[in-house]
Design a protein around this motif. Structure first.
Motif: not given
Length: 140
Positions: A12-22
């Protein structure tokens, strides 16, 4: 804490780290077991109405959507982020120029579709700024 939960949290943290809008919003999550609290730190770029110093509704809505997606990802066994099918956001109060917090709960999850409810608040959780009701397509 089980290894499986830790692995999902890391993913999940990886997703957030690689989501530009997040990243643009500065979104971060605090996870304790299977409960997650999302935090949107206040930044002046999130102000939508400078006269009354109110947070932009789009920032609040996007924050709620990302919170719901993150909670669903954390609790489900899907390997990709869920895709929104539809969502409804109710704006209940003015978002003031301060941090915003949110939690989401999965109300029903089938094989392909999940229903999620989320709410965002500031100083008092009992007085939400906005709520979200959404349906997501699960990608296995």
């Amino acid at each position: 804490m089980s290894g499986e939960i830790l692995a999902r949290q890391s993913k999940l943290q990886g997703f957030l780290d690689h989501t530009p809008f997040a990243n643009f919003l500065g979104l971060r999550c605090e996870i304790m077991g299977d409960e997650m609290t999302a935090i949107l730190p206040f930044q002046s770029k999130l102000i939508g109405n400078t006269t009354i110093q109110a947070l932009h509704g789009g920032a609040i809505g996007a924050f709620l959507e990302l919170t719901a997606m993150a909670q669903l990802f954390l609790l489900s066994e899907v390997n990709a982020l869920p895709k929104p099918v539809n969502l409804t956001i109710d704006y209940l109060r003015q978002g003031r120029a301060e941090d915003l917090f949110a939690r989401a709960s999965v109300t029903k999850q089938g094989r392909r579709i999940a229903n999620v409810r989320a709410e965002a608040w500031q100083s008092e959780r009992e007085k939400p700024v906005a709520t979200l009701q959404a349906h997501f397509l699960l990608n296995n």
